[in-house]
Design a protein around this motif. Sequence first.
Motif, PDB file in Angstrom:
ATOM      1  N   GLN A 357       0.840  -1.199   0.000  1.00 14.86           N
ATOM      2  CA  GLN A 357       0.000   0.000   0.000  1.00 14.86           C
ATOM      3  C   GLN A 357       0.879   1.254   0.000  1.00 14.86           C
ATOM      4  N   LYS A 358       0.554   2.211  -0.883  1.00 13.17           N
ATOM      5  CA  LYS A 358       1.301   3.479  -0.981  1.00 13.17           C
ATOM      6  C   LYS A 358       0.330   4.638  -0.963  1.00 13.17           C
ATOM      7  N   GLU A 359       0.592   5.625  -0.115  1.00 12.65           N
ATOM      8  CA  GLU A 359      -0.198   6.847  -0.135  1.00 12.65           C
ATOM      9  C   GLU A 359       0.138   7.633  -1.403  1.00 12.65           C
ATOM     10  N   VAL A 360      -0.896   8.090  -2.113  1.00 12.52           N
ATOM     11  CA  VAL A 360      -0.708   8.741  -3.408  1.00 12.52           C
ATOM     12  C   VAL A 360      -0.058  10.106  -3.259  1.00 12.52           C
ATOM     13  N   PHE A 361      -0.498  10.908  -2.294  1.00 11.26           N
ATOM     14  CA  PHE A 361      -0.022  12.286  -2.159  1.00 11.26           C
ATOM     15  C   PHE A 361       0.967  12.466  -1.011  1.00 11.26           C
ATOM     16  N   ASP A 362       1.385  11.385  -0.396  1.00 15.56           N
ATOM     17  CA  ASP A 362       2.302  11.489   0.735  1.00 15.56           C
ATOM     18  C   ASP A 362       3.315  10.361   0.648  1.00 15.56           C
ATOM     19  N   THR A 363       4.184  10.281   1.641  1.00 15.30           N
ATOM     20  CA  THR A 363       5.295   9.334   1.586  1.00 15.30           C
ATOM     21  C   THR A 363       4.960   7.979   2.182  1.00 15.30           C
ATOM     22  N   GLY A 364       3.786   7.844   2.785  1.00 16.58           N
ATOM     23  CA  GLY A 364       3.455   6.630   3.519  1.00 16.58           C
ATOM     24  C   GLY A 364       3.464   5.375   2.660  1.00 16.58           C
ATOM     25  N   PHE A 365       4.117   4.307   3.167  1.00 21.70           N
ATOM     26  CA  PHE A 365       4.143   3.009   2.491  1.00 21.70           C
ATOM     27  C   PHE A 365       4.031   1.915   3.547  1.00 21.70           C
ATOM     28  N   THR A 366       3.212   0.896   3.252  1.00 22.35           N
ATOM     29  CA  THR A 366       3.031  -0.226   4.169  1.00 22.35           C
ATOM     30  C   THR A 366       3.002  -1.530   3.380  1.00 22.35           C
ATOM     31  N   GLY A 367       3.698  -2.533   3.874  1.00 19.12           N
ATOM     32  CA  GLY A 367       3.612  -3.884   3.343  1.00 19.12           C
ATOM     33  C   GLY A 367       2.949  -4.782   4.368  1.00 19.12           C
ATOM     34  N   ALA A 368       2.124  -5.735   3.907  1.00 19.54           N
ATOM     35  CA  ALA A 368       1.391  -6.590   4.833  1.00 19.54           C
ATOM     36  C   ALA A 368       1.357  -8.023   4.315  1.00 19.54           C
ATOM     37  N   LEU A 369       1.431  -8.974   5.229  1.00 21.53           N
ATOM     38  CA  LEU A 369       1.207 -10.381   4.950  1.00 21.53           C
ATOM     39  C   LEU A 369       0.074 -10.842   5.847  1.00 21.53           C
ATOM     40  N   VAL A 370      -1.024 -11.256   5.221  1.00 23.79           N
ATOM     41  CA  VAL A 370      -2.230 -11.647   5.949  1.00 23.79           C
ATOM     42  C   VAL A 370      -2.442 -13.144   5.786  1.00 23.79           C
ATOM     43  N   ASN A 371      -2.519 -13.865   6.891  1.00 24.96           N
ATOM     44  CA  ASN A 371      -2.698 -15.320   6.878  1.00 24.96           C
ATOM     45  C   ASN A 371      -4.042 -15.665   7.520  1.00 24.96           C
ATOM     46  N   SER A 372      -4.938 -16.263   6.733  1.00 26.20           N
ATOM     47  CA  SER A 372      -6.267 -16.609   7.238  1.00 26.20           C
ATOM     48  C   SER A 372      -6.502 -18.104   7.101  1.00 26.20           C
ATOM     49  N   VAL A 373      -7.099 -18.677   8.131  1.00 31.02           N
ATOM     50  CA  VAL A 373      -7.477 -20.086   8.140  1.00 31.02           C
ATOM     51  C   VAL A 373      -8.974 -20.174   8.420  1.00 31.02           C
ATOM     52  N   GLN A 374      -9.689 -20.938   7.587  1.00 34.49           N
ATOM     53  CA  GLN A 374     -11.131 -21.057   7.719  1.00 34.49           C
ATOM     54  C   GLN A 374     -11.541 -22.502   7.948  1.00 34.49           C
ATOM     55  N   LYS A 375     -12.423 -22.700   8.916  1.00 34.13           N
ATOM     56  CA  LYS A 375     -13.077 -23.992   9.142  1.00 34.13           C
ATOM     57  C   LYS A 375     -14.568 -23.720   9.260  1.00 34.13           C
ATOM     58  N   ASN A 376     -15.315 -24.204   8.304  1.00 34.73           N
ATOM     59  CA  ASN A 376     -16.751 -23.965   8.246  1.00 34.73           C
ATOM     60  C   ASN A 376     -17.026 -22.456   8.279  1.00 34.73           C
ATOM     61  N   ASN A 377     -17.735 -21.973   9.311  1.00 32.26           N
ATOM     62  CA  ASN A 377     -18.094 -20.545   9.368  1.00 32.26           C
ATOM     63  C   ASN A 377     -17.126 -19.703  10.196  1.00 32.26           C
ATOM     64  N   LEU A 378     -16.068 -20.300  10.684  1.00 31.53           N
ATOM     65  CA  LEU A 378     -15.127 -19.575  11.535  1.00 31.53           C
ATOM     66  C   LEU A 378     -13.835 -19.287  10.778  1.00 31.53           C
ATOM     67  N   ILE A 379     -13.405 -18.015  10.806  1.00 32.23           N
ATOM     68  CA  ILE A 379     -12.164 -17.597  10.148  1.00 32.23           C
ATOM     69  C   ILE A 379     -11.271 -16.924  11.189  1.00 32.23           C
ATOM     70  N   ALA A 380     -10.045 -17.396  11.295  1.00 30.96           N
ATOM     71  CA  ALA A 380      -9.051 -16.774  12.176  1.00 30.96           C
ATOM     72  C   ALA A 380      -7.931 -16.216  11.303  1.00 30.96           C
ATOM     73  N   THR A 381      -7.524 -15.003  11.611  1.00 32.06           N
ATOM     74  CA  THR A 381      -6.536 -14.301  10.784  1.00 32.06           C
ATOM     75  C   THR A 381      -5.404 -13.771  11.647  1.00 32.06           C
ATOM     76  N   LEU A 382      -4.178 -13.983  11.174  1.00 24.95           N
ATOM     77  CA  LEU A 382      -2.989 -13.395  11.788  1.00 24.95           C
ATOM     78  C   LEU A 382      -2.274 -12.588  10.717  1.00 24.95           C
ATOM     79  N   SER A 383      -2.009 -11.315  10.994  1.00 30.10           N
ATOM     80  CA  SER A 383      -1.391 -10.435  10.000  1.00 30.10           C
ATOM     81  C   SER A 383      -0.097  -9.838  10.545  1.00 30.10           C
ATOM     82  N   ALA A 384       0.789  -9.485   9.618  1.00 26.73           N
ATOM     83  CA  ALA A 384       2.039  -8.796   9.961  1.00 26.73           C
ATOM     84  C   ALA A 384       2.215  -7.640   8.989  1.00 26.73           C
ATOM     85  N   THR A 385       2.521  -6.453   9.512  1.00 21.21           N
ATOM     86  CA  THR A 385       2.711  -5.271   8.673  1.00 21.21           C
ATOM     87  C   THR A 385       4.032  -4.589   9.020  1.00 21.21           C
TER      88      THR A 385
END
Length: 483
Positions: A357-385
Amino acid sequence: MNKIFTILFLTLCSLSVSAQQFSQYNTGTLYDSFENPSQRSFIPDSSRAVAFNFFVPNFDANLFLTGNIQRPLKSRAFGDPPYYNTSSLKIGRNALNHFNANGNAYLIMLKLFTSLNGNVEMGFSFQSRLESKGLATDESVAFLDGPSNFAYNSYDNIFNNHYKIQMYDQLSYTYREQVTKQLSLGFKLSYLSGVQYDKIDVNESSLQINRDPVDPSNDNADVYMQGRFYRSYVPGRLDSRDFLPTFRNPGASISMGATYRTEDGVLIQGNIKDLGFIHWNKRSTITDFNNTTNIADITSTHREENIYNAVYDLVNGNGAVTSFNTKTNAKAELSVSKSYWLDDEKTFRYFPTLIAQKEVFDTGFTGALVNSVQKNNLIATLSATYDDYKFFNLGAQIMVKSANAEFFVGSERLLNTGRFAFAALGNNQQINHIGNYTGADVFLGFSLKIGRVIEHPMNSSYIPMGEKGFFGRLFGRIFKTNN
């Protein structure tokens, strides 16, 4: 609580209304489909045709504060009794501290599935947003605690602060279409209604403390500042009525997105988000200030309010009454994702997503890795930025999601949010803790789908399928695929 402290801390650290929550990527929630317009929120033969949040706010809010002023501001906000612990401040070195606060609250989200031929979805939303960031010096906070923090009587350029806050409402129409089996396109067109805008840039400053050797209660100070101050017009005091959409400060924005699925199941998604402007009305002011003010009574319990009132009068002097335009905090994003089944019965699904992700008019930049595991109707997510401030954060999300109902809650900054919560509850260890930053992040959402079930003709007594959508017809004409 006095005005100056409210502005310097509570305004920065308790705002609850624009930051994309990375954990929502590829979850297919109603919130995800409004933030990433090429994402679908309906599944034919499973979902019902109308998605609505039933006026339950879906929101995300985040903030951070860096540098030496973390300890004194936390002790002033959460200490019992409140006080400034200034032991971490470095006076006379012009040390700068970053602060940032963003929020996005959807009050109304309504989306309709309108056509099986192209999986066309259209929606309407109303949301309130906040964008705020700036730089503040150590000395700016130390001065609120009185002259005892200053060893000398004269200092230059110790109040060269920069600050901006922009609040606005957003009324939007969104459209999404599956153009081909591999490509989906979407856009979000918005009318913006500005609520408030303040921006101050201090380029030069000085402090002269006039101490009374006999009676410290007579201590006073001369403060000089040179810079520019923008302030939007608000009739009277800002209250809840100002958050109702008006034409007083009009604006517009657009978000565009595309999702492409490769033959081996890799999802590539690109977005340009919230590219827009606001025109602040002609009763707003721009002040070029270059003056000195005397602040009396800088040792009493009223010193913070005295400082605020004197500085506000200095920067808000004889400003030019005029309109001006500002940009929204637009972002460009690119993501790659793929799903994997973890067992032969296909009950556990793992879907990682890599995001830039990069801000268009500013210097901000972020990288993210999102890990999601789903079983039936339940989703658990662990992210790192990781971002350009060199902040590494771990986040987590819990989601309960079926074809016609969803609820999620989480944080992109889990550890720091916990520390902030303990500080707010009065934990002295966390109040006095100085890390890379003090911050918090929380998001929450809910929606239901109602109406008839979306069914293909072979399975349904409901015959009309609808025509191809706009993008499908355009794609067919360009590539001659229409029958």
